[in-house]
Each structure stands twice: as structure tokens, then as C-alpha cells.
Design a protein around this motif. Structure first.
Motif, PDB file in Angstrom:
ATOM      1  N   VAL A 229      22.074  38.731  82.659  1.00  0.00           N
ATOM      2  CA  VAL A 229      21.240  37.654  83.197  1.00  0.00           C
ATOM      3  C   VAL A 229      19.769  38.054  83.158  1.00  0.00           C
ATOM      4  N   PHE A 230      19.440  39.248  83.642  1.00  0.00           N
ATOM      5  CA  PHE A 230      18.055  39.716  83.603  1.00  0.00           C
ATOM      6  C   PHE A 230      17.546  39.766  82.172  1.00  0.00           C
ATOM      7  N   THR A 231      18.344  40.333  81.293  1.00  0.00           N
ATOM      8  CA  THR A 231      17.900  40.548  79.915  1.00  0.00           C
ATOM      9  C   THR A 231      17.651  39.229  79.196  1.00  0.00           C
ATOM     10  N   THR A 232      18.508  38.241  79.406  1.00  0.00           N
ATOM     11  CA  THR A 232      18.349  36.969  78.694  1.00  0.00           C
ATOM     12  C   THR A 232      17.375  36.024  79.394  1.00  0.00           C
ATOM     13  N   GLN A 233      17.458  35.909  80.715  1.00  0.00           N
ATOM     14  CA  GLN A 233      16.663  34.905  81.425  1.00  0.00           C
ATOM     15  C   GLN A 233      15.280  35.398  81.835  1.00  0.00           C
ATOM     16  N   VAL A 234      15.129  36.669  82.113  1.00  0.00           N
ATOM     17  CA  VAL A 234      13.842  37.201  82.548  1.00  0.00           C
ATOM     18  C   VAL A 234      13.096  37.846  81.383  1.00  0.00           C
ATOM     19  N   ALA A 235      13.773  38.723  80.669  1.00  0.00           N
ATOM     20  CA  ALA A 235      13.109  39.478  79.603  1.00  0.00           C
ATOM     21  C   ALA A 235      13.078  38.733  78.264  1.00  0.00           C
ATOM     22  N   GLY A 236      13.933  37.727  78.094  1.00  0.00           N
ATOM     23  CA  GLY A 236      13.893  36.905  76.890  1.00  0.00           C
ATOM     24  C   GLY A 236      14.599  37.471  75.668  1.00  0.00           C
ATOM     25  N   TYR A 237      15.452  38.457  75.856  1.00  0.00           N
ATOM     26  CA  TYR A 237      16.242  38.994  74.739  1.00  0.00           C
ATOM     27  C   TYR A 237      17.541  38.202  74.624  1.00  0.00           C
ATOM     28  N   PRO A 238      18.179  38.244  73.477  1.00  0.00           N
ATOM     29  CA  PRO A 238      19.437  37.497  73.325  1.00  0.00           C
ATOM     30  C   PRO A 238      20.624  38.126  74.045  1.00  0.00           C
ATOM     31  N   SER A 239      20.518  39.386  74.417  1.00  0.00           N
ATOM     32  CA  SER A 239      21.618  40.095  75.062  1.00  0.00           C
ATOM     33  C   SER A 239      21.109  41.442  75.547  1.00  0.00           C
ATOM     34  N   VAL A 240      21.949  42.141  76.320  1.00  0.00           N
ATOM     35  CA  VAL A 240      21.657  43.542  76.615  1.00  0.00           C
ATOM     36  C   VAL A 240      21.676  44.299  75.297  1.00  0.00           C
TER      37      VAL A 240
ATOM     38  N   LYS B 203      30.722  48.321  71.852  1.00  0.00           N
ATOM     39  CA  LYS B 203      31.133  47.521  73.010  1.00  0.00           C
ATOM     40  C   LYS B 203      30.117  47.641  74.140  1.00  0.00           C
ATOM     41  N   ARG B 204      30.003  46.582  74.920  1.00  0.00           N
ATOM     42  CA  ARG B 204      29.147  46.606  76.113  1.00  0.00           C
ATOM     43  C   ARG B 204      29.609  47.718  77.048  1.00  0.00           C
ATOM     44  N   THR B 205      30.911  47.937  77.103  1.00  0.00           N
ATOM     45  CA  THR B 205      31.457  49.001  77.946  1.00  0.00           C
ATOM     46  C   THR B 205      30.871  50.353  77.555  1.00  0.00           C
ATOM     47  N   GLN B 206      30.713  50.603  76.259  1.00  0.00           N
ATOM     48  CA  GLN B 206      30.135  51.876  75.815  1.00  0.00           C
ATOM     49  C   GLN B 206      28.684  51.996  76.283  1.00  0.00           C
ATOM     50  N   ILE B 207      27.956  50.886  76.261  1.00  0.00           N
ATOM     51  CA  ILE B 207      26.560  50.898  76.707  1.00  0.00           C
ATOM     52  C   ILE B 207      26.501  51.192  78.203  1.00  0.00           C
ATOM     53  N   VAL B 208      27.367  50.554  78.981  1.00  0.00           N
ATOM     54  CA  VAL B 208      27.384  50.772  80.429  1.00  0.00           C
ATOM     55  C   VAL B 208      27.854  52.194  80.748  1.00  0.00           C
ATOM     56  N   GLN B 209      28.825  52.705  79.992  1.00  0.00           N
ATOM     57  CA  GLN B 209      29.264  54.085  80.206  1.00  0.00           C
ATOM     58  C   GLN B 209      28.109  55.054  79.954  1.00  0.00           C
ATOM     59  N   TYR B 210      27.310  54.765  78.920  1.00  0.00           N
ATOM     60  CA  TYR B 210      26.160  55.629  78.657  1.00  0.00           C
ATOM     61  C   TYR B 210      25.161  55.536  79.815  1.00  0.00           C
ATOM     62  N   ALA B 211      24.948  54.335  80.351  1.00  0.00           N
ATOM     63  CA  ALA B 211      24.048  54.190  81.497  1.00  0.00           C
ATOM     64  C   ALA B 211      24.513  55.085  82.643  1.00  0.00           C
ATOM     65  N   GLY B 212      25.816  55.095  82.887  1.00  0.00           N
ATOM     66  CA  GLY B 212      26.353  55.925  83.960  1.00  0.00           C
ATOM     67  C   GLY B 212      26.194  57.405  83.692  1.00  0.00           C
ATOM     68  N   SER B 213      26.438  57.824  82.473  1.00  0.00           N
ATOM     69  CA  SER B 213      26.350  59.261  82.179  1.00  0.00           C
ATOM     70  C   SER B 213      24.908  59.743  82.117  1.00  0.00           C
ATOM     71  N   SER B 214      23.985  58.863  81.732  1.00  0.00           N
ATOM     72  CA  SER B 214      22.578  59.269  81.622  1.00  0.00           C
ATOM     73  C   SER B 214      21.792  59.011  82.899  1.00  0.00           C
ATOM     74  N   GLY B 215      22.319  58.125  83.751  1.00  0.00           N
ATOM     75  CA  GLY B 215      21.579  57.731  84.947  1.00  0.00           C
ATOM     76  C   GLY B 215      20.508  56.698  84.670  1.00  0.00           C
ATOM     77  N   ASP B 216      20.482  56.146  83.447  1.00  0.00           N
ATOM     78  CA  ASP B 216      19.486  55.144  83.056  1.00  0.00           C
ATOM     79  C   ASP B 216      20.099  53.756  83.207  1.00  0.00           C
ATOM     80  N   TYR B 217      19.856  53.146  84.364  1.00  0.00           N
ATOM     81  CA  TYR B 217      20.404  51.827  84.668  1.00  0.00           C
ATOM     82  C   TYR B 217      19.381  50.714  84.445  1.00  0.00           C
ATOM     83  N   ASN B 218      18.462  50.915  83.508  1.00  0.00           N
ATOM     84  CA  ASN B 218      17.498  49.871  83.195  1.00  0.00           C
ATOM     85  C   ASN B 218      18.259  48.575  82.949  1.00  0.00           C
ATOM     86  N   PRO B 219      17.872  47.470  83.613  1.00  0.00           N
ATOM     87  CA  PRO B 219      18.625  46.226  83.467  1.00  0.00           C
ATOM     88  C   PRO B 219      18.644  45.670  82.038  1.00  0.00           C
ATOM     89  N   LEU B 220      17.736  46.107  81.191  1.00  0.00           N
ATOM     90  CA  LEU B 220      17.778  45.661  79.793  1.00  0.00           C
ATOM     91  C   LEU B 220      19.058  46.120  79.098  1.00  0.00           C
TER      92      LEU B 220
END
Length: 140
Positions: A45-56, A23-40
Motif C-alpha cells: 500500500v505504501f509503495t503503490t499509493q504513497v511512493a508511486g511505484y507499481p509494487s514493492v 517471490k515477495r516472501t523472499q523479499i520479506v525474508q531478506y528484510a527480516g534477515s537484514s533488519g531493513d524494513y523499508n516500506p518500499l
């Protein structure tokens, strides 16, 4: 129950399902616990429109951590002496991951029994998303 050198042989495997339908929630929870909030990993929006990936996508270290849990389930807590990985593909929301540890060799170092393992984690399509190695102390 700890692994025993006498009960293992080269080629033995241990497998686990790490996550079903990540789940995306699990990915965001990991961002919070690790402190790694890289927008990818957190900003669709950043990941799809700026970086060109299909999703986070998941942090590599999230996949490594889940794989590490499989290893400690196999060899026991506090027994890993080495663990290293290579991230080979992105892990996407919705992925189901299975991981396998394979006994590569058994050795004794200064009276300590060691099992050397190769590790692979695959997604539901059978693609390797992580490959690596581990070593662990085992009972004689």
C-alpha cells in the motif's frame, strides 16, 4: 576445484540463474534477515499509493548477495578480495535473474595470482539490474 591461472583467459565467462520468479516472501525474508524494513520493500500500500511505484521491490543488497553467491560458486569460498556493484534498475517480484562474470584481466601481486572480473546481473527482459566488479585469488 579452485580456478587456475593457466586455465583462464581474458574474455572467459561464467553464468548462473540466480532466481526464477522472485517471490515477495523472499523479499520479506531478506528484510527480516537484514533488519531493513523499508516500506518500499515490504508494504504494498505504501509503495503503490504513497511512493508511486507499481509494487514493492527487492533490496539492492538482496540482488548483490545473490550475485555474490554466483561469484563464490565460480572462484571458490574465501577467495574474493574485492567486490563492488552499482544498482541500475529495480528488481520486482516475479523477476528471473541471470548473472555473468567476465574475466577482464589476470595478474600477479606479490606472488599471488588474481583474476579481475566484471559482473552483470540481468532480468528476464535482458535489462541490467546490477553491474560491478570483483577480484579473487586463484591458484597459479
Amino acid at each position: 576445484m579452485a580456478l587456475n591461472a593457466g586455465s583462464l583467459k581474458v574474455g572467459d565467462t561464467y553464468s548462473e540463474c540466480l532466481v526464477e520468479d522472485l517471490k515477495r516472501t523472499q523479499i520479506v525474508q531478506y528484510a527480516g534477515s537484514s533488519g531493513d524494513y523499508n516500506p518500499l520493500h515490504t508494504d504494498e500500500v505504501f509503495t503503490t499509493q504513497v511512493a508511486g511505484y507499481p509494487s514493492v521491490f527487492a533490496h539492492g543488497m538482496l540482488t548483490m548477495g545473490m550475485t555474490g553467491s554466483m561469484l563464490t560458486n565460480y572462484v571458490g569460498d574465501g577467495r574474493l578480495t574485492k567486490y563492488g556493484v552499482r544498482f541500475t534498475k529495480q528488481v520486482w517480484p516475479g523477476d528471473t535473474l541471470h548473472s555473468t562474470a567476465t574475466v577482464e584481466s589476470l595478474e600477479e601481486q606479490d606472488g599471488v595470482h588474481i583474476v579481475n572480473l566484471t559482473v552483470e546481473t540481468k532480468n528476464e527482459a535482458g535489462e541490467v539490474v546490477l553491474s560491478g566488479y570483483a577480484a579473487a585469488r586463484i591458484d597459479g
